[in-house]
Scaffold this motif. Structure first.
Motif, PDB file in Angstrom:
ATOM      1  N   VAL A   1      -8.300  23.921 -17.728  1.00 26.31           N
ATOM      2  CA  VAL A   1      -9.673  23.658 -18.130  1.00 26.31           C
ATOM      3  C   VAL A   1     -10.617  24.374 -17.163  1.00 26.31           C
ATOM      4  O   VAL A   1     -10.420  24.333 -15.950  1.00 26.31           O
ATOM      5  CB  VAL A   1      -9.943  22.137 -18.118  1.00 26.31           C
ATOM      6  CG1 VAL A   1     -11.391  21.842 -18.457  1.00 26.31           C
ATOM      7  CG2 VAL A   1      -9.017  21.430 -19.073  1.00 26.31           C
ATOM      8  N   ASN A   2     -11.643  25.035 -17.704  1.00 26.50           N
ATOM      9  CA  ASN A   2     -12.645  25.691 -16.865  1.00 26.50           C
ATOM     10  C   ASN A   2     -13.565  24.639 -16.276  1.00 26.50           C
ATOM     11  O   ASN A   2     -14.145  23.837 -16.998  1.00 26.50           O
ATOM     12  CB  ASN A   2     -13.456  26.693 -17.674  1.00 26.50           C
ATOM     13  CG  ASN A   2     -12.643  27.895 -18.079  1.00 26.50           C
ATOM     14  OD1 ASN A   2     -11.717  28.259 -17.374  1.00 26.50           O
ATOM     15  ND2 ASN A   2     -12.977  28.500 -19.189  1.00 26.50           N
ATOM     16  N   VAL A   3     -13.698  24.642 -14.957  1.00 24.83           N
ATOM     17  CA  VAL A   3     -14.528  23.674 -14.264  1.00 24.83           C
ATOM     18  C   VAL A   3     -15.592  24.414 -13.471  1.00 24.83           C
ATOM     19  O   VAL A   3     -15.308  25.413 -12.814  1.00 24.83           O
ATOM     20  CB  VAL A   3     -13.671  22.804 -13.312  1.00 24.83           C
ATOM     21  CG1 VAL A   3     -14.526  21.808 -12.574  1.00 24.83           C
ATOM     22  CG2 VAL A   3     -12.588  22.085 -14.084  1.00 24.83           C
ATOM     23  N   SER A   4     -16.831  23.924 -13.568  1.00 28.19           N
ATOM     24  CA  SER A   4     -17.918  24.517 -12.805  1.00 28.19           C
ATOM     25  C   SER A   4     -18.755  23.400 -12.197  1.00 28.19           C
ATOM     26  O   SER A   4     -18.612  22.237 -12.561  1.00 28.19           O
ATOM     27  CB  SER A   4     -18.792  25.394 -13.704  1.00 28.19           C
ATOM     28  OG  SER A   4     -19.355  24.621 -14.738  1.00 28.19           O
ATOM     29  N   ALA A   5     -19.641  23.757 -11.276  1.00 27.64           N
ATOM     30  CA  ALA A   5     -20.489  22.766 -10.619  1.00 27.64           C
ATOM     31  C   ALA A   5     -21.725  22.502 -11.470  1.00 27.64           C
ATOM     32  O   ALA A   5     -22.325  23.418 -12.026  1.00 27.64           O
ATOM     33  CB  ALA A   5     -20.902  23.251  -9.246  1.00 27.64           C
ATOM     34  N   CYS A   6     -22.134  21.252 -11.559  1.00 29.71           N
ATOM     35  CA  CYS A   6     -23.338  20.860 -12.290  1.00 29.71           C
ATOM     36  C   CYS A   6     -24.554  21.321 -11.480  1.00 29.71           C
ATOM     37  O   CYS A   6     -24.644  21.042 -10.285  1.00 29.71           O
ATOM     38  CB  CYS A   6     -23.363  19.346 -12.486  1.00 29.71           C
ATOM     39  SG  CYS A   6     -24.894  18.735 -13.240  1.00 29.71           S
ATOM     40  N   PRO A   7     -25.505  22.027 -12.102  1.00 33.61           N
ATOM     41  CA  PRO A   7     -26.675  22.483 -11.350  1.00 33.61           C
ATOM     42  C   PRO A   7     -27.604  21.346 -10.924  1.00 33.61           C
ATOM     43  O   PRO A   7     -28.378  21.496  -9.982  1.00 33.61           O
ATOM     44  CB  PRO A   7     -27.381  23.438 -12.319  1.00 33.61           C
ATOM     45  CG  PRO A   7     -26.886  23.075 -13.656  1.00 33.61           C
ATOM     46  CD  PRO A   7     -25.512  22.510 -13.475  1.00 33.61           C
ATOM     47  N   GLU A   8     -27.535  20.202 -11.590  1.00 36.61           N
ATOM     48  CA  GLU A   8     -28.411  19.077 -11.261  1.00 36.61           C
ATOM     49  C   GLU A   8     -27.869  18.253 -10.096  1.00 36.61           C
ATOM     50  O   GLU A   8     -28.556  17.997  -9.126  1.00 36.61           O
ATOM     51  CB  GLU A   8     -28.586  18.165 -12.488  1.00 36.61           C
ATOM     52  CG  GLU A   8     -29.211  18.858 -13.674  1.00 36.61           C
ATOM     53  CD  GLU A   8     -30.664  19.221 -13.455  1.00 36.61           C
ATOM     54  OE1 GLU A   8     -31.371  18.444 -12.777  1.00 36.61           O
ATOM     55  OE2 GLU A   8     -31.081  20.278 -13.936  1.00 36.61           O
ATOM     56  N   CYS A   9     -26.610  17.820 -10.203  1.00 35.89           N
ATOM     57  CA  CYS A   9     -26.064  16.910  -9.185  1.00 35.89           C
ATOM     58  C   CYS A   9     -24.957  17.530  -8.339  1.00 35.89           C
ATOM     59  O   CYS A   9     -24.579  16.971  -7.320  1.00 35.89           O
ATOM     60  CB  CYS A   9     -25.548  15.638  -9.857  1.00 35.89           C
ATOM     61  SG  CYS A   9     -24.151  15.897 -10.956  1.00 35.89           S
TER      62      CYS A   9
END
Length: 60
Positions: free
Chosen positions: A25-33
């Motif tokens: 699964v592609n995982v990225s960082a949330c820009p908000e939290c």
């Protein structure tokens, strides 16, 4: 009808399945939290997607 003369070993059987694995699964960082989230999906931590709140019942 064609019938195999010998039993196909587990090793030989599994060699044909080497390219049938699924990708992770592609995982990225949330820009908000900053929490890890799946790409193209709402953040489960803060409930935002593309800069707007889409899951209102999430706790911040």
């Amino acid at each position: 009808m064609a019938v195999p003369k010998r039993k196909v070993s587990k090793s030989r059987r599994d060699k044909g399945r080497t390219h049938k694995k699924t990708a992770g699964v592609n995982v990225s960082a949330c820009p908000e939290c900053g929490e890890a989230k799946q790409s193209h999906a709402a953040c489960r931590s803060c409930g935002t997607y593309k800069g707007r709140t889409v899951l209102a019942d999430m706790e911040v």
